[in-house]
Every structure is written in structure tokens, then in C-alpha cells.
Design an enzyme around this catalytic site. Structure first.
Site, short mmCIF file in Angstrom:
data_model
loop_
_atom_site.label_atom_id
_atom_site.label_comp_id
_atom_site.label_asym_id
_atom_site.label_seq_id
_atom_site.Cartn_x
_atom_site.Cartn_y
_atom_site.Cartn_z
N LEU A 51 0.87 -1.17 0.00
CA LEU A 51 0.00 0.00 0.00
C LEU A 51 0.91 1.22 0.00
CD1 LEU A 51 -2.93 -0.47 2.56
CD2 LEU A 51 -3.13 0.01 0.13
N ASP A 52 0.58 2.22 -0.79
CA ASP A 52 1.37 3.45 -0.81
C ASP A 52 1.43 4.06 0.59
OD1 ASP A 52 1.72 3.21 -3.50
OD2 ASP A 52 0.20 4.69 -4.05
N PRO A 53 2.51 4.77 0.92
CA PRO A 53 2.56 5.47 2.22
C PRO A 53 1.38 6.41 2.44
CG PRO A 53 4.74 5.42 1.25
CD PRO A 53 3.80 4.86 0.21
N ALA A 55 -1.61 5.87 1.51
CA ALA A 55 -2.84 5.08 1.59
C ALA A 55 -2.95 4.45 2.98
CB ALA A 55 -2.85 3.99 0.53
#
Length: 346
Positions: A51-53, A55
Site C-alpha cells: 500500500l502506498d505510504p 494510503a
């Protein structure tokens, strides 16, 4: 001259199962994994896709034997909630990037009919060009490394599937409008790119200002614990949040084998007489019930795919971190006995 206090060495232990983390904003998936691994003092750990930072949301963390099945979550459909801020595009497709272009947004043009048309345009099987700011590799380097160096790499469009999509116009404040996106999609879908493409289709551009994963493969955010809440617990309470390994196998048909059949399956041998074809089965031993591994059934034959080791089965059944230093031969006898199986020959 100041002297540093000696670093305390964490005594690791075998932990087997899945912890559903509600990943916080600003933390990478790997950083979240390492923090939880330290909190549990786990020997072996892995996550099920990044997961993106920027997100938040569902991040299943696998420990011990569960790491053998983490790829199942990589392939599973995922559900996200996102907000795409209209009128501004950025270099990364989210709020972290540099502003590339700003356009006026005319609310009169964002009618329910137009939103419905765009929603239909991006539902079903579509093609998507992966973003430069992604972990996809080119010649051994991640695309985001090229992007940070100012290099643009040509990326072929990839087939993805949007199973469900809902778009709604929302007001961020008096001056800005946004689209709330709720999407269930296949693996390989970039929600940042989806937000950008929706903004382009609406004629004003967009970038994501919010992203939250609410489900992955049937594991919902309502079952997750936050990192802050986990840190506040004592060690036993933390371990109580680790779910069984087969929490990852909800879509598998269960097959239970008797003592002799289980022993042979655990040795990697194919078994006959196990019903109609099935692409994914979870195989258990009897008395007590113990997960042995996963496989598939083809032409009436049960074929092993991934197996737990006897040591892993023993540790799971005993429920305590024992046997870490046991010899393999003695451990196999003990594990098979606890799983209701025995070492066997064809």
C-alpha cells in the site's frame, strides 16, 4: 564523548498466522511489517502486496507458515475508497507530487448523466498504463527510481478489470470539487492512475487526495487493528490478534484426510478418490484438525501445491513457540502424531 546504550537484542520466536493491520497514513507497507514483526517478536514475516505510504487500510501481514500463502492475496480482488480532487494534476497522481497543470472546474458540466457515462466507461475489462511512480521494474530498477531521476520510461498498457465502480461528486470546500470513488478491482490496478484517467475523461484533470483499502480477498477493514492499538496491548493480547493461517484460504474447498492419507499427502504424494475437480482446496488432518497445506483436485486426484512442514504443524497445534531448535527427524514424528497423521510410504 557520549557512549551509546547497548542495543537490546529481541528474542525471536515462531509465530504462525495472519494479522490484519489497518495501515496508518505515511508509513510504507514494509515499515509497518517490520514494526509489527518486532512487536510480536516473530521469526519470519511478509506482507501481501504494498500500500502506498499515502494510503491507509487493510494490510494482511503473514507470519511463519502463513507466508507460504501470501501470494493468494496478491491475486485477490481489492476494494478501495478514494477521493480525486478535480482541476489539478500532479507528477505522482497524488497529493505528494508537484503540480503539473491546473484547470477551472465547471460544476454545471458534472451532471449525474456525465458521471454515469464515465462510470460505465471505466467499468469492466479496461486497459491501464502503469504510473512512473510505481515499483514495477525495468532493467532491474523500479520505475520510481527512473522517475526521481527525471527519466520517463515507455510503459505498455496492461489489462485490468474493474468489477464495481461508483462515482459521486462531493465538495471539498467552497472553491474545490472532488469525485468520491468506490471501486472493486483486479490485481494490478493503480487507483492513482484510475483517478487521473477519470479526471481526464471529465475534461478537468484530477489527482488523488485520499486513498483507503477497505477489503482484500474478503478480509475487511472492520476486522483490522491499528498499529497504535496493537502497540498499547501486552504481548499475549497482541498474539491474540493473530488469526489462523487458513484465514487466507476462505475461497478454498476443505478436504479432511484420515491418518494414513494425511501422512502420505504431507509427504507430497498425490492421493486418489477425492471428488470432482477443484482448482483450490485446503487439506486438513484429523484429531485434532490441523491444516496440512493446499492443493487442487484434477481427474479425481488430490495434488499437493504448498505444504506446511511438520515443525510448523507441531508449533501451530501446541500453540506455543516450541520446537524451534528440535531436530527435523524427531520433530516430524511429533508433528505427524499431533496432526493425526503418520509418516508413510506409498
Amino acid at each position: 564523548m557520549t557512549t551509546r546504550a547497548p542495543r537490546i537484542r529481541v528474542q525471536r520466536r515462531p509465530v504462525h498466522g495472519v494479522l490484519l493491520l489497518d495501515k496508518p497514513l505515511g508509513l510504507s507497507s514494509n515499515d509497518a511489517l517490520q514494526k509489527v514483526k518486532w512487536l510480536l517478536r516473530a521469526e519470519k514475516a511478509g506482507h501481501t502486496g504494498t500500500l502506498d505510504p499515502l494510503a491507509t487500510g487493510v494490510l494482511p501481514l503473514c507470519f511463519g507458515a502463513a507466508t507460504k500463502f501470501s501470494a493468494l492475496q496478491l491475486d485477490a480482488p481489492k476494494t478501495y475508497e478514494a477521493v480525486a480532487l478535480l482541476g489539478t494534476t500532479t507528477s505522482t497522481g497524488d497529493a505528494e507530487g508537484e503540480v503539473l497543470q491546473q484547470r477551472a472546474v465547471d460544476p454545471a458540466q458534472l451532471t449525474p448523466e456525465r458521471l454515469a457515462a464515465v462510470q460505465a466507461q471505466f467499468t469492466g475489462r479496461i486497459q491501464q498504463v502503469p504510473p512512473m511512480h510505481s515499483a514495477l521494474k525495468k532493467d532491474g530498477r523500479a520505475l520510481y527510481e527512473y522517475a526521481r531521476a527525471g527519466v520517463e520510461i515507455e510503459r505498455p498498457a496492461r489489462d485490468i478489470e474493474i468489477f464495481e465502480l461508483n462515482l459521486a461528486l462531493v465538495g471539498v470546500d467552497q472553491a474545490r470539487l472532488a469525485i468520491k470513488i468506490v471501486v472493486k478491482c483486479s490485481k494490478g490496478t493503480y487507483i492513482r492512475t484510475l483517478g487521473e484517467d477519470i479526471g481526464a475523461a471529465l475534461g478537468c484533470g484530477a489527482h488523488l487526495s485520499f486513498l483507503r483499502r477497505t477489503d482484500t480477498g474478503g478480509l475487511g477493514v472492520d476486522r483490522c487493528i491499528t498499529l497504535q492499538a496493537l502497540e498499547a496491548l501486552d504481548e499475549d493480547a497482541r498474539l491474540a490478534h493473530v488469526q489462523p493461517v487458513d484465514a487466507l484460504l476462505a475461497g478454498h474447498q476443505a478436504i479432511t484426510l484420515d491418518e494414513h492419507e494425511a501422512g502420505r499427502f504431507l509427504s507430497g504424494l498425490r492421493r486418489r478418490g477425492h471428488g470432482p475437480d477443484a482448482p483450490a482446496v485446503a487439506v486438513y488432518g484429523q484429531q485434532p484438525r490441523a491444516l496440512l497445506g493446499v492443493g487442487h483436485v484434477r481427474a479425481g486426484e488430490l495434488i499437493p501445491d504448498r505444504l506446511l512442514s511438520p515443525l510448523e504443524i507441531q508449533q501451530i497445534l501446541l500453540g506455543v513457540p516450541t520446537g524451534a531448535n528440535a531436530s527435523p527427524s524427531k520433530t516430524q514424528d511429533t508433528a505427524c502424531e499431533h496432526a493425526g497423521t503418520s509418516k508413510a510410504t506409498p
